[in-house]
Design a protein around this motif. Sequence first.
Motif: not given
Length: 207
Positions: A79-88, A90-99, A187-189
């Motif tokens: 779960l920590h691997e998923y958590y760190f990997q879904n952060l960046k 300042h994030g990457s803006g808006a969610p993609d269309k598929a999500f 804000s960091n997703v």
Amino acid sequence: MVEATTYKPRKFNLTGLNGISDKTLAMHFKLYEGYVKSVNELNEKIADTLSDGKVDKEEFPAYSELTRRLGFEYNGMVLHEYYFQNLKSHGSGAPDKAFSKAAESSFGSFETWKTDFAGVGKMRGVGWAICYQNPANGKISNHWITLHEIGNVSGFTPILVMDVWEHAFILDYAPADRPKYIDAFFSNVDWSAIQSRLGKKVVEPAA
Ligand SMILES: [Fe+2]
């Protein structure tokens, strides 16, 4: 001879997040590495027990306790691997269309999905908020996970994983300010990571 499975801690190129300090991240990476170490130790001890091809009666209590801990330590690692990997940073803006489509199909709107996910994260207790996708029908749902192992849904894919143990934010926020940490988290997703986890099966919202 049973060869124990071993894992190497991953490195995450993660600094400069909004509202989650580098000091918190450094401490959190160390904590994650502790889970990897514990998984390896458990696997080694269990492999030792099995090295003669059987579990002796006198070995059984220790063997049982080691095996019971696998769920906690493995999920603590993964779960920590998923958590760190879904952060960046300042994030990457808006969610993609598929999500967005998956959220609309499952919750009516992205905003309602987000309200539910943040709500799960604010629940009292020690654990995680996880948005899962059911690969069978493409639907997404938000779940509370107690500790690391209670509440995960077998076979569902973790799409967005948020650590809400106090160690994830206590250096930056008071315990009662968990909602501020959740805002910082959002804000960091890294939505491109979320996109890559989604299965091909995404249900179109009802017309
Ligand atoms: Fe954590």
